[in-house]
Enzyme design. Structure first.
Site, mmCIF file in Angstrom:
data_model
loop_
_atom_site.group_PDB
_atom_site.id
_atom_site.type_symbol
_atom_site.label_atom_id
_atom_site.label_comp_id
_atom_site.label_asym_id
_atom_site.label_seq_id
_atom_site.Cartn_x
_atom_site.Cartn_y
_atom_site.Cartn_z
ATOM 1 N N GLY A 1 11.911 -1.326 2.996
ATOM 2 C CA GLY A 1 11.640 -0.576 2.384
ATOM 3 C C GLY A 1 14.185 0.625 1.761
ATOM 4 O O GLY A 1 13.968 1.411 1.051
ATOM 5 N N ASP B 1 -0.498 -6.230 -2.577
ATOM 6 C CA ASP B 1 -0.108 -4.848 -3.217
ATOM 7 C C ASP B 1 0.810 -5.863 -4.781
ATOM 8 O O ASP B 1 1.048 -4.882 -5.523
ATOM 9 C CB ASP B 1 1.183 -4.871 -2.277
ATOM 10 C CG ASP B 1 1.860 -5.203 -2.204
ATOM 11 O OD1 ASP B 1 1.927 -6.373 -2.763
ATOM 12 O OD2 ASP B 1 3.185 -5.206 -0.887
ATOM 13 N N SER C 1 12.521 -5.664 2.318
ATOM 14 C CA SER C 1 10.922 -6.126 2.910
ATOM 15 C C SER C 1 11.201 -7.693 2.339
ATOM 16 O O SER C 1 9.800 -8.631 3.026
ATOM 17 C CB SER C 1 10.090 -4.978 2.466
ATOM 18 O OG SER C 1 10.228 -5.018 1.170
ATOM 19 N N ASN D 1 14.595 -1.881 -4.171
ATOM 20 C CA ASN D 1 13.808 -0.370 -4.502
ATOM 21 C C ASN D 1 14.455 0.571 -5.293
ATOM 22 O O ASN D 1 13.799 1.794 -5.707
ATOM 23 C CB ASN D 1 13.783 -0.241 -2.644
ATOM 24 C CG ASN D 1 12.417 -0.773 -2.118
ATOM 25 O OD1 ASN D 1 11.715 -1.182 -2.270
ATOM 26 N ND2 ASN D 1 13.170 -1.332 -0.643
#
Length: 233
Positions: free
Chosen positions: A98, A209, A61, A126
């Site tokens: 992701g 976030d 991402s 991730n």
């Protein structure tokens, strides 16, 4: 009177037709020339695009520009910089939100269907956030690199270094950080020490976030990449 004037009218009419035909042919030739010039220009532009060298950003991402408008992710910013310098390189953004190193390993074959001159590998974040075993992350990165080199022995590879918060414990955090310089050294790759340098942990440069950079943050990511990429161009 009719017999006397007919030759004069005929001659005038013939001259008129000849003049009109001359004008028509001149316009047609000009139109054909313009058309040919346009076709040649288009062909030259297409050849220029086809002959451009390709820089492929293969990542998650962070590369994809999660939460941002089109054109705000750092690969697109790199393309703007390249264009401003009139360098013959085309940037391809193969970021997927992701994505893990395992997922990247599974899709690398499909991504490398095109010719690539510079391959920027930005995967692993991730893995770290999910606590995937360090050996698995390391092995996946190595398999991706091996595949890329086998596909094109002359390709240049840049590995983007990554770090994570100490949520998983100090040993895991340190081990994760060390994966990237160690893999880069083993494979003789160029290394971006930390892709998120000067961005990670700064709330003004990250979205709500706290993980994904804002458009301004992506500008800094582009500079971090450019410091390594520029010398390759």
């Amino acid at each position: 009177m009719i017999l006397i004037n007919t030759p004069r009218l005929t001659r005038s009419y013939v001259l008129f037709l000849a003049f009109g035909l001359f004008i028509f042919m001149g316009c047609k030739n000009k139109t054909d020339a313009d058309k040919a010039e346009q076709e040649n220009t288009s062909a030259s532009e297409e050849v220029g695009v086809e002959n451009s060298k390709v820089i492929l950003f293969f990542g998650d991402s962070l590369t994809a520009g999660y939460g941002l408008e089109q054109g705000e992710a750092f690969p697109e910013i790199i393309q703007e910089k390249i264009d401003s310098l009139n360098l013959n390189y085309k940037v391809v953004n193969a970021g997927l939100s992701g994505e893990t190193t395992s997922g990247g390993k599974n899709r690398i074959d499909w991504v490398l269907k095109q010719n690539v001159d510079i391959f920027v590998l930005e995967l692993g974040a991730n893995d770290g956030l999910r606590g995937i075993p360090l050996t698995e992350t390391r092995n996946n990165l190595q398999e991706i690199i091996d595949f890329v080199k086998k596909k094109n022995p002359d390709i240049k590879i840049i590995l983007a270094g990554m770090q994570i918060p100490p949520n998983m414990g100090q040993d895991y955090t340190t081990g994760f950080k060390n994966i990237f310089p160690e893999v880069a050294e083993k494979n003789d790759l160029e290394l971006i020490p930390f892709l998120l340098e000067d961005v990670a942990g700064n709330p003004d440069l990250n979205q709500q976030d706290g993980i994904h950079p804002t458009a301004e943050g992506q500008e800094i990511l582009a500079e971090n990449v450019w410091e390594i990429l520029e010398n390759m161009l």
